[in-house]
Design an enzyme around this catalytic site. Structure first.
Site, PDB file in Angstrom:
ATOM      1  N   HIS A   1      -6.055   0.479   2.600  1.00 41.64           N
ATOM      2  CA  HIS A   1      -4.948   0.873   3.482  1.00 41.64           C
ATOM      3  C   HIS A   1      -4.740   2.392   3.493  1.00 41.64           C
ATOM      4  O   HIS A   1      -4.103   2.916   4.415  1.00 41.64           O
ATOM      5  CB  HIS A   1      -3.647   0.214   3.029  1.00 41.64           C
ATOM      6  CG  HIS A   1      -3.363  -1.125   3.643  1.00 41.64           C
ATOM      7  ND1 HIS A   1      -3.353  -1.328   5.005  1.00 41.64           N
ATOM      8  CD2 HIS A   1      -3.041  -2.319   3.082  1.00 41.64           C
ATOM      9  CE1 HIS A   1      -3.030  -2.604   5.248  1.00 41.64           C
ATOM     10  NE2 HIS A   1      -2.850  -3.227   4.100  1.00 41.64           N
TER      11      HIS A   1
ATOM     12  N   GLU B   1      -3.896  -4.390   9.174  1.00 40.30           N
ATOM     13  CA  GLU B   1      -4.374  -5.434   8.268  1.00 40.30           C
ATOM     14  C   GLU B   1      -5.798  -5.908   8.579  1.00 40.30           C
ATOM     15  O   GLU B   1      -6.548  -6.235   7.662  1.00 40.30           O
ATOM     16  CB  GLU B   1      -3.396  -6.619   8.255  1.00 40.30           C
ATOM     17  CG  GLU B   1      -1.975  -6.257   7.786  1.00 40.30           C
ATOM     18  CD  GLU B   1      -1.906  -5.680   6.377  1.00 40.30           C
ATOM     19  OE1 GLU B   1      -2.881  -5.805   5.612  1.00 40.30           O
ATOM     20  OE2 GLU B   1      -0.860  -5.086   6.047  1.00 40.30           O
TER      21      GLU B   1
ATOM     22  N   HIS C   1      -8.091  -3.960  -1.279  1.00 46.01           N
ATOM     23  CA  HIS C   1      -7.295  -4.070  -0.050  1.00 46.01           C
ATOM     24  C   HIS C   1      -6.232  -2.967   0.027  1.00 46.01           C
ATOM     25  O   HIS C   1      -6.145  -2.236   1.018  1.00 46.01           O
ATOM     26  CB  HIS C   1      -6.659  -5.459   0.007  1.00 46.01           C
ATOM     27  CG  HIS C   1      -5.811  -5.697   1.220  1.00 46.01           C
ATOM     28  ND1 HIS C   1      -6.266  -6.383   2.322  1.00 46.01           N
ATOM     29  CD2 HIS C   1      -4.539  -5.320   1.513  1.00 46.01           C
ATOM     30  CE1 HIS C   1      -5.310  -6.421   3.244  1.00 46.01           C
ATOM     31  NE2 HIS C   1      -4.247  -5.786   2.769  1.00 46.01           N
ATOM     32  N   GLU C   2      -5.448  -2.829  -1.025  1.00 47.49           N
ATOM     33  CA  GLU C   2      -4.371  -1.819  -0.978  1.00 47.49           C
ATOM     34  C   GLU C   2      -4.953  -0.412  -0.917  1.00 47.49           C
ATOM     35  O   GLU C   2      -4.424   0.465  -0.236  1.00 47.49           O
ATOM     36  CB  GLU C   2      -3.406  -1.991  -2.155  1.00 47.49           C
ATOM     37  CG  GLU C   2      -2.755  -3.375  -2.276  1.00 47.49           C
ATOM     38  CD  GLU C   2      -2.210  -3.960  -0.984  1.00 47.49           C
ATOM     39  OE1 GLU C   2      -1.860  -3.190  -0.060  1.00 47.49           O
ATOM     40  OE2 GLU C   2      -2.160  -5.205  -0.874  1.00 47.49           O
TER      41      GLU C   2
ATOM     42  N   ASP D   1       9.326 -10.756   9.545  1.00 48.59           N
ATOM     43  CA  ASP D   1       9.178 -11.507   8.288  1.00 48.59           C
ATOM     44  C   ASP D   1       8.814 -12.971   8.526  1.00 48.59           C
ATOM     45  O   ASP D   1       8.239 -13.622   7.660  1.00 48.59           O
ATOM     46  CB  ASP D   1      10.489 -11.504   7.485  1.00 48.59           C
ATOM     47  CG  ASP D   1      10.800 -10.141   6.912  1.00 48.59           C
ATOM     48  OD1 ASP D   1       9.881  -9.304   6.823  1.00 48.59           O
ATOM     49  OD2 ASP D   1      11.976  -9.914   6.563  1.00 48.59           O
TER      50      ASP D   1
ATOM     51  N   GLU E   1       0.788  -1.226   0.000  1.00 46.29           N
ATOM     52  CA  GLU E   1       0.000   0.000   0.000  1.00 46.29           C
ATOM     53  C   GLU E   1       0.825   1.282   0.000  1.00 46.29           C
ATOM     54  O   GLU E   1       0.482   2.242   0.697  1.00 46.29           O
ATOM     55  CB  GLU E   1      -0.917  -0.022   1.225  1.00 46.29           C
ATOM     56  CG  GLU E   1      -0.188   0.026   2.602  1.00 46.29           C
ATOM     57  CD  GLU E   1       0.150  -1.340   3.189  1.00 46.29           C
ATOM     58  OE1 GLU E   1       0.310  -2.309   2.434  1.00 46.29           O
ATOM     59  OE2 GLU E   1       0.270  -1.426   4.427  1.00 46.29           O
TER      60      GLU E   1
ATOM     61  N   TYR F   1      -5.070 -10.409   9.700  1.00 42.94           N
ATOM     62  CA  TYR F   1      -5.973 -10.098   8.591  1.00 42.94           C
ATOM     63  C   TYR F   1      -7.405 -10.569   8.876  1.00 42.94           C
ATOM     64  O   TYR F   1      -8.319  -9.777   9.065  1.00 42.94           O
ATOM     65  CB  TYR F   1      -5.485 -10.804   7.314  1.00 42.94           C
ATOM     66  CG  TYR F   1      -4.217 -10.225   6.729  1.00 42.94           C
ATOM     67  CD1 TYR F   1      -4.261  -9.411   5.607  1.00 42.94           C
ATOM     68  CD2 TYR F   1      -2.972 -10.500   7.284  1.00 42.94           C
ATOM     69  CE1 TYR F   1      -3.103  -8.889   5.042  1.00 42.94           C
ATOM     70  CE2 TYR F   1      -1.810  -9.983   6.733  1.00 42.94           C
ATOM     71  CZ  TYR F   1      -1.880  -9.174   5.611  1.00 42.94           C
ATOM     72  OH  TYR F   1      -0.743  -8.660   5.069  1.00 42.94           O
TER      73      TYR F   1
HETATM   74  N1  BES Z   1       0.948  -4.409   3.752  1.00 38.72           N
HETATM   75  C1  BES Z   1       0.698  -5.703   3.256  1.00 38.72           C
HETATM   76  C2  BES Z   1       1.937  -6.468   2.898  1.00 38.72           C
HETATM   77  C3  BES Z   1       2.883  -6.682   4.060  1.00 38.72           C
HETATM   78  C4  BES Z   1       2.423  -6.929   5.339  1.00 38.72           C
HETATM   79  C5  BES Z   1       4.238  -6.640   3.829  1.00 38.72           C
HETATM   80  C6  BES Z   1       3.318  -7.107   6.380  1.00 38.72           C
HETATM   81  C7  BES Z   1       5.135  -6.835   4.858  1.00 38.72           C
HETATM   82  C8  BES Z   1       4.686  -7.064   6.144  1.00 38.72           C
HETATM   83  C9  BES Z   1      -0.238  -5.678   2.053  1.00 38.72           C
HETATM   84  O1  BES Z   1      -1.231  -4.714   2.158  1.00 38.72           O
HETATM   85  C10 BES Z   1      -0.959  -6.978   2.027  1.00 38.72           C
HETATM   86  O2  BES Z   1      -1.623  -7.266   2.984  1.00 38.72           O
HETATM   87  N2  BES Z   1      -0.833  -7.734   0.963  1.00 38.72           N
HETATM   88  C11 BES Z   1      -1.554  -8.972   0.808  1.00 38.72           C
HETATM   89  C12 BES Z   1      -2.834  -8.657   0.105  1.00 38.72           C
HETATM   90  C13 BES Z   1      -3.969  -9.590   0.308  1.00 38.72           C
HETATM   91  C14 BES Z   1      -4.301  -9.848   1.746  1.00 38.72           C
HETATM   92  C15 BES Z   1      -5.203  -9.074  -0.412  1.00 38.72           C
HETATM   93  C16 BES Z   1      -0.678  -9.883  -0.020  1.00 38.72           C
HETATM   94  O3  BES Z   1       0.374  -9.424  -0.489  1.00 38.72           O
HETATM   95  O4  BES Z   1      -0.996 -11.047  -0.179  1.00 38.72           O
HETATM   96 ZN    ZN Z   2      -2.569  -5.270   3.761  1.00 43.03          ZN
END
Ligand code: BES
Ligand code: ZN
Length: 633
Positions: free
Chosen positions: A332, A351, A328-329, A406, A304, A414
């Site tokens: 955010h 999330e 989703h993005e 990580d 996002e 979520y």
């Molecule tokens: N912000 C997150 C990605 C993220 C979270 C990166 C924590 C590093 C640490 C992003 O918004 C996200 O949630 N992406 C998901 C999207 C899905 C849930 C629709 C993805 O990449 O799968």
């Molecule tokens: Zn997210």
């Protein structure tokens, strides 16, 4: 000598302000079972960022001026980061920054060299930089260069791009990787505005999570400014042979030219999503909302980055079936970018709220049937994690002390977060809950908040207004305890009832696969059908499904993923060429990791996994490499 002296200062300052020290990381790795969860949680210092060495309680950075050059041959970003800061507590004379594998050549202020020292390197957190500040100084300029292996930067060769002519670079800072390409206070509780000058090879275009000019001349020098204060994990840069296409008044796509049209068509509803989200949840604070489509090695579905979400190309399915990612993005922009988690323990505030808003947006744009299906699929992902994760890791406000964020990625923040908010919505009524959300986004706009701040806020602003519907203990149970509370609002879908019947009829031999009425099935129905098959199927059953529906050849990356997982678990060899191609052409961790994991369950599988991984590794993002290399050895 000077170095040792300064390091001693840095260490003592670090302890005073409660920075994470390597020693602490070690003591936290006791077995989780050793202490009851409540006791363990009570030892967490609320609001303390255990993942940064920085000392924002004393000195807080508020603005960044970046001037860096991208050297594609050397895979190095080099230049200067000038940090403007405010002294919060009197007498603080040491600014502590985060870094990871950066080479610092000098630190100056108003042209004069400043003393600095690097701390000991922690594998998860990187290396602190302690800078001694003369009285009156309120900016420092750090001259530095990144490592070719910077964890937050991926350098791609021309062959790894769609156009095959030019190299590509992108950054991914969340959670704690901004420090690998900029020396800064890499904590989500430090917000800063930024200006940047990015110098690139002349034929390439740079874009950032900032104001972008789609008409900027390709002259190798690009200027950006982000006037709203953002946390460091939202600083983002990409460089490539990019073109722009508008989708609406405030929305557009940046992509390589060969996928630009397909992306703009797939995501054509972005403008309506933006308009509808504003109607329900308050004004959009970030001016434009554009998408950047990355090469397939992008390790996430989306990120996002403000004004410019970074998006995997694996969701361009041709039928808008996977555009919940865009909702989703976009969401955010409210939950995450406007109101931000103060520490990584509070990630569920980003999330969980965003997942809840995503469902709401999908319902508005695509209707209740689709919303119900997506909610059931999300709930099933959550159930799988509840089964797989140890109790501590099922807690929304998770204890991350001594852990690398990580390594702790799951559906808990979520889907459990979204289910929690759905329950509150159902208890107080949608209208009341929406009003609460609008106020929440206003009251904490451009602030970073903790879980405990949220609990206090909901207590005053919702529980006290609806004392018969809501109860603080129940809310605390959701946030601080493992599992899913009893009587949670379990999503249901009528369309899936029919899929269950069809699956059952086929499994019991009453219906041939080719006679299942799949003509009107959407991708969601396919996913539900496949994901809920028994773990073990017969060879004849696999052949029957594949010949009726060409699943091995599915061009939908989610369907292909589900089918390939089934194929691995049942050793269905006709799918293995596709599996190999899938693993070497996609780097999105959510799609590849479960496949590698399933392969790693058997020795023969491991051989295939290693072959694919070795071939793909040089094209994978560092995060995807780190997430998978361990278990296929
Ligand atoms: N912000 C997150 C990605 C993220 C979270 C990166 C924590 C590093 C640490 C992003 O918004 C996200 O949630 N992406 C998901 C999207 C899905 C849930 C629709 C993805 O990449 O799968
Ligand atoms: Zn997210």
């Amino acid at each position: 000598m000077k170095f040792i002296h300064l390091k001693a200062i840095a260490m003592s300052v670090g302890l005073l302000v409660g920075c994470s020290q390597p020693e602490q990381v070690v003591t936290q790795s006791e077995p989780a079972e050793a202490q009851p969860i409540a006791e363990q949680q009570s030892k967490i210092e609320v609001g303390r960022d255990y993942h940064s060495f920085a000392n924002p309680e004393q000195i807080k950075v508020s603005h960044l001026e970046l001037d860096i050059t991208a050297d594609f041959a050397a895979r190095i970003l080099s230049g200067k980061a000038k940090l403007h800061f405010k002294r919060i507590s009197e007498g603080s004379d040491t600014l502590i920054l985060d870094s990871r594998e950066l080479t610092i050549s000098k630190v100056t202020s108003n042209g004069a060299d400043l003393e600095f020292a690097l701390g000991e390197t922690d594998p998860a957190l990187g290396t602190s930089i302690s800078i001694k500040l003369p009285a009156g100084v309120n900016t420092v300029t750090v001259s530095y260069q990144t490592s070719p292996n910077a964890s937050g930067v991926q350098w791609l060769t021309p062959e790894q791009t769609a156009g095959k002519q030019h190299p590509f670079l992108f950054t991914q800072a969340q959670a704690i990787h901004a420090r690998s390409f900029i020396p800064l206070q890499d904590s989500p509780q430090v917000r800063m505005t930024y200006d940047a000058i990015i110098r690139t090879p002349q034929e390439l275009v740079a874009v950032m999570s900032a104001s972008n000019d789609p008409d900027a001349e390709r002259d190798g020098v690009y200027e950006f400014s982000m006037p709203q204060p953002i946390p460091s994990y939202l600083i983002a840069l990409a460089i490539g042979d990019l073109e722009f296409k508008a989708m609406g008044k405030r929305t557009g796509v940046y992509a390589e030219s060969s996928i630009l049209e397909a992306a703009a068509a797939e995501f054509a509803d972005t403008e309506s999503m933006l308009i509808e989200t504003e109607k329900r949840f308050g004004p959009y604070s970030w001016d434009r909302y554009d998408l950047l489509i990355l090469p397939p090695s992008f390790p996430f579905g989306g990120m996002e980055n403000p004004r410019l979400s970074f998006i995997t190309p694996t969701v361009i399915a041709g039928d808008k079936s996977l555009v919940a990612l865009i909702a989703h993005e976009l969401a955010h922009s409210w939950s995450g970018n406007t109101v931000t988690n103060a520490t990584w323990r509070d990630l569920w505030l980003n999330e969980g709220f965003t997942t809840y808003l995503t469902y709401r947006i999908m319902e508005i744009i695509y209707g209740t049937d689709r919303f119900n299906m997506e909610a059931v699929l999300g709930y099933q992902d959550l159930q799988a994690d509840i089964t797989a994760l140890k109790p501590d890791d099922q807690i929304m406000a998770i204890d991350l002390r001594g852990r690398d964020p990580d390594d702790v990625f799951s559906n808990i923040p979520y889907e459990k977060g979204a289910l929690f908010l759905r329950e509150i919505e159902q208890k107080v009524g949608r209208q009341n809950f929406d009003q609460f959300l609008v106020r929440y986004f206003e009251d904490f706009a451009f602030e970073s908040i903790t879980t405990d701040q949220f609990v206090a806020y909901i207590q005053t602003n919702l529980i006290e207004k609806h004392p018969t519907q809501l109860n603080l203990n129940r809310i605390k149970q959701w946030i601080f305890e493992p599992g899913i509370p009893e009587d949670a609002p379990i999503p249901e879908s009528n369309a899936f009832v029919l899929v269950d019947e069809a699956r059952q009829d086929w499994l019991s031999g009453n219906l041939a696969a080719k006679d299942i009425r799949t003509q009107n099935w959407t991708v969601h129905e396919w996913l539900y059908f496949l994901n809920n098959l028994p773990e073990l199927l017969g060879e004849d059953q696999l052949v029957e499904l594949d010949s009726a529906f060409s699943l091995t050849q599915s061009s939908n990356n989610e369907i292909a993923h589900s089918w390939l997982l089934i194929s691995i678990k049942n050793w269905y060899e006709p799918a293995f060429d596709r599996l190999h191609n899938y693993l070497v052409s996609i780097g999105r961790n959510k799609l590849v990791k479960p496949l590698y994991r399933a392969l790693a369950d058997t020795e023969e599988g491991k051989v295939m996994a290693r072959k694919a991984f070795e071939q793909a590794k040089s094209g994978y993002h560092p995060l995807t490499v780190k997430a998978n290399e361990g278990f296929i050895q």
